[in-house]
Design a protein around this motif. Structure first.
Motif, short mmCIF file in Angstrom:
data_model
loop_
_atom_site.label_atom_id
_atom_site.label_comp_id
_atom_site.label_asym_id
_atom_site.label_seq_id
_atom_site.Cartn_x
_atom_site.Cartn_y
_atom_site.Cartn_z
N UNK A 120 5.09 -22.33 -44.13
CA UNK A 120 5.51 -22.71 -42.77
C UNK A 120 4.46 -23.50 -41.98
N UNK A 121 3.68 -24.29 -42.69
CA UNK A 121 2.76 -25.20 -42.02
C UNK A 121 3.57 -26.33 -41.38
N UNK A 122 3.34 -26.56 -40.11
CA UNK A 122 4.07 -27.61 -39.40
C UNK A 122 3.15 -28.82 -39.23
N UNK A 123 3.70 -29.98 -39.47
CA UNK A 123 2.94 -31.22 -39.29
C UNK A 123 3.39 -31.86 -37.99
N UNK A 147 -0.32 -27.31 -38.18
CA UNK A 147 -0.34 -26.06 -37.41
C UNK A 147 0.30 -24.92 -38.20
N UNK A 148 -0.41 -23.80 -38.29
CA UNK A 148 0.17 -22.57 -38.81
C UNK A 148 0.15 -21.55 -37.66
N UNK A 193 -1.95 -30.91 -48.47
CA UNK A 193 -3.34 -31.26 -48.15
C UNK A 193 -3.91 -30.26 -47.14
N UNK A 194 -3.08 -29.84 -46.20
CA UNK A 194 -3.54 -28.84 -45.22
C UNK A 194 -3.81 -27.51 -45.91
N UNK A 216 -5.29 -24.31 -36.89
CA UNK A 216 -5.09 -25.76 -36.86
C UNK A 216 -5.89 -26.39 -37.99
N UNK A 217 -5.30 -27.34 -38.64
CA UNK A 217 -5.99 -28.05 -39.72
C UNK A 217 -6.00 -29.54 -39.40
#
Lengths: 173, 173
Positions: free
Chosen positions: B24-27, B42-43, B5-6, B56-57
């Motif tokens: 590597x998007x971190x939730x 966060x990327x 979704x991000x 930031x998403x």
């Protein structure tokens, strides 16, 4: 005019900048008076006393002269991160001469001493600590890149070319 | 899943990220276990010991909890610059209560003490020095924003909500 050419490349890159930012592109010719060969166009997104973020635009086949950001005393000097966003971009650092795609601006061989070439694709990043000598150049399309850094002290920057005047000037052509 | 979704919102924003970055998007759910209400994706583009740049998403109607970056001793603490890139974004700082578009996550009134609302359009920027308490939230579309800062010390961050666990965890839903 140079600013408009830079804006056209920014628009091609797809990055959004505000209407106010469109009016404040700075053209730096480093006092060399040959902007289409040596120079850079700069949009400062933000600059505080601790951190700065800029968008740099190179016109087709334009070169930013070889330079470095010195440290001084207890000050660790400027650390810079570049991130390629759009176009053809070549970075030059010290190391093995593997220069293939780029060129030295005519008659300036002694002011461009670094010949280790790094081709940067969009999203590629490089980190320079202070004292790291570097120069960069675009190819036929031009290039758009981000430059993020710790405290900016442009007046301390050192250039290999003694003819450089490190005063950012807004010029019209 | 949340990461996808991000990514969909990043793609809508038009910003280019590399294939490696897509993985590597971190939730971050801040240990609150209600990611669709409170959390952020966060990327990290780059993070050195001096400077960091992140994307930031916020998913639609997602809220990043109220927090601040403390200074300590001679260390001036983290300075942060946010730049809105895409979507609906509301920032909350101390000041006159003018809250109109945003909402407090359900049952969390006492953990969101700031009610001074700033609506950020793409290209709008805010600078926070350390100790500046803030929280932010997206509207129905979600939001994508840049966050640039001096040295990141996430483990020192302070949150108004005592239930927050400041360990960034990768979660799956």
């Amino acid at each position: 005019m140079v600013q408009q050419k830079a804006l056209d490349l920014i628009d091609k890159s797809g990055i959004f900048i505000t209407k106010e930012e469109r009016e404040k592109i700075v053209v730096a010719d480093f006092g060399l008076s040959n902007i289409y060969e040596e120079g850079v166009q700069i949009l400062t997104f933000f600059e505080t006393d601790r951190i700065a973020g800029k968008l740099l635009v190179l016109l087709p086949n334009q070169t930013e002269p070889e330079h470095w950001h010195p440290s001084s005393g207890n000050n660790p000097g400027k650390q810079e991160i570049v991130r390629a966003l759009w176009g053809n971009l070549r970075f030059y650092l010290s190391g093995k001469d593997n220069m293939k795609e780029g060129f030295i601006p005519k008659g300036k061989e002694k002011y461009y001493t670094l010949r280790h070439e790094i081709i940067m694709k969009p999203g590629d990043q490089l980190v320079f600590d202070s004292e790291t000598r570097h120069w960069f150049q675009s190819g036929q399309e031009g290039a758009v890149l981000y430059s993020f850094s710790t405290t900016v002290r442009d007046t301390l920057d050192k250039f290999t070319d003694p003819n450089v005047v490190r005063v950012t000037k807004i010029i019209e052509d």
